[in-house]
Motif scaffolding. Structure first.
Motif, short mmCIF file in Angstrom:
data_model
loop_
_atom_site.label_atom_id
_atom_site.label_comp_id
_atom_site.label_asym_id
_atom_site.label_seq_id
_atom_site.Cartn_x
_atom_site.Cartn_y
_atom_site.Cartn_z
N LEU A 34 -35.75 -3.48 -80.24
CA LEU A 34 -35.45 -3.53 -81.67
C LEU A 34 -36.37 -2.58 -82.46
O LEU A 34 -37.17 -3.01 -83.29
CB LEU A 34 -35.63 -4.96 -82.20
N PRO A 35 -36.26 -1.27 -82.21
CA PRO A 35 -37.22 -0.34 -82.82
C PRO A 35 -37.24 -0.34 -84.35
O PRO A 35 -38.31 -0.23 -84.95
CB PRO A 35 -36.78 1.03 -82.27
N PHE A 36 -36.09 -0.45 -85.00
CA PHE A 36 -36.08 -0.43 -86.46
C PHE A 36 -36.72 -1.69 -87.02
O PHE A 36 -37.37 -1.67 -88.07
CB PHE A 36 -34.65 -0.28 -86.99
N ILE A 37 -36.57 -2.81 -86.31
CA ILE A 37 -37.22 -4.06 -86.70
C ILE A 37 -38.74 -3.88 -86.65
O ILE A 37 -39.46 -4.27 -87.57
CB ILE A 37 -36.82 -5.22 -85.77
N TYR A 38 -39.22 -3.28 -85.55
CA TYR A 38 -40.66 -3.09 -85.40
C TYR A 38 -41.19 -2.09 -86.43
O TYR A 38 -42.31 -2.24 -86.94
CB TYR A 38 -40.98 -2.61 -83.98
N ASP A 39 -40.39 -1.06 -86.74
CA ASP A 39 -40.78 -0.10 -87.79
C ASP A 39 -41.05 -0.83 -89.10
O ASP A 39 -42.08 -0.62 -89.75
CB ASP A 39 -39.66 0.92 -88.03
N LEU A 40 -40.10 -1.66 -89.49
CA LEU A 40 -40.20 -2.35 -90.78
C LEU A 40 -41.25 -3.46 -90.76
O LEU A 40 -41.97 -3.66 -91.74
CB LEU A 40 -38.84 -2.94 -91.16
N ALA A 41 -41.34 -4.17 -89.65
CA ALA A 41 -42.29 -5.29 -89.56
C ALA A 41 -43.71 -4.83 -89.82
O ALA A 41 -44.51 -5.56 -90.44
CB ALA A 41 -42.19 -5.96 -88.20
N ASP A 42 -44.04 -3.63 -89.38
CA ASP A 42 -45.40 -3.13 -89.56
C ASP A 42 -45.75 -2.94 -91.04
O ASP A 42 -46.94 -2.86 -91.39
CB ASP A 42 -45.57 -1.79 -88.83
#
Length: 286
Positions: free
Chosen positions: A221-229
């Motif tokens: 889930l790369p976009f999730i991890y991008d935003l979560a940061d």
């Protein structure tokens, strides 16, 4: 739990704080989600029945021991309510159901930006600029900015440990061995997973894909991890050290859920995510 009996708290609209025009999530475990007269109801393991306000929910987090009928999934999708499958108390994020959207404009825009090397880097740079507002990132490569972020997070862990007077030996997590972690790492793992669930449902609802990222790659889930940061510092890291002190080192999942929920409500996360995604993707120029 009291004398071996599970505490049952009836879920009502009045008992759920509201975020924007929807409630962020409900976590359910050990029961069945089904339909009765076109409304979604939850039957728990002790026979209690709760009707869920599905049209006002952003996502349902289904934990261990849950089952869901085809009609319940169809009704949730029609109400634009995501369903995510998670570990006990949201400790692990497994999967999310895709939602139908009115059109594919947002997904097409996301794909166009991600497939253009220059545009993708601009979006990533805009994400890092949120965390480094005073730094000149114009000539920085993605690898250099990721290195800066790694140093920032390690320093943040140390600063928070000192601020709250909590011991810290580093980030540690072994999949399926949650009990081996110390209290701070347990809180971090649980809070991160809950954040991923909320972001995944919000992204699906807006018509974007969690699989197309700009910083992270090669992960589920790369976009999730991008935003979560963008939100972890306050929602997860500060919470973990503050709660460790409040818990006196003894992990309390109920207190964690309460404090995490309070922070999600306080920062109006769903509204913030919607605005942030729109703003960040505008930074990609082709």
């Amino acid at each position: 739990m009291a004398n071996g009996q599970r505490l049952f708290v009836k879920i009502t609209r009045d008992s759920l704080p509201q975020v924007k025009d929807k409630y962020p999530f409900i976590y359910l475990e050990r029961g069945r989600l089904e339909i009765d007269d076109s409304s979604v109801k939850w039957l728990d393991s002790e026979g209690n029945v709760v009707r869920l306000p599905i049209a006002t929910l952003n996502t349902l987090l289904l934990g261990p021991g849950t089952s869901v009928t085809h009609e319940a999934v169809k009704t949730a999708a029609a109400a634009n309510c995501s369903i995510c499958w998670v570990g006990e108390d949201s400790l692990l994020f497994y999967a999310a159901g895709f939602q139908p959207t009115s059109d594919s404009r947002n997904l097409r825009r996301q794909m166009e930006l991600a497939c253009n090397k220059k545009a993708s880097l601009e979006v990533a740079r805009a994400m890092f600029a949120r965390r480094f507002p005073d730094a000149d990132l114009e000539d920085k490569s993605l690898k250099e900015m990721m290195g800066m972020e790694g140093s920032r997070v390690r320093m943040l862990y140390q600063d928070k440990a000192q601020q709250y007077g909590v011991g810290w030996k580093g980030r540690q997590f072994t999949p399926d061995r949650f009990e081996l972690s110390d209290t701070t790492n347990k809180i971090l793992t649980a809070a991160n997973a809950a954040l991923y669930g909320i972001l995944c449902s919000a992204i699906h609802a807006m018509g974007y894909s969690p699989h197309i990222g700009f910083i992270h790659t090669g992960s589920p889930l790369p976009f999730i991890y991008d935003l979560a940061d963008l939100y972890k510092a306050e929602l997860c890291i500060d919470l973990a050290f503050a709660l460790n002190k409040e818990m006196a080192g003894q992990y309390n999942k109920h207190l964690l859920a309460k404090r995490f929920w309070e922070r999600v409500i306080s920062m109006d996360l769903l509204s913030v995510v919607s605005k942030d995604i729109t703003r960040l993707l505008k930074e990609g120029k082709q």
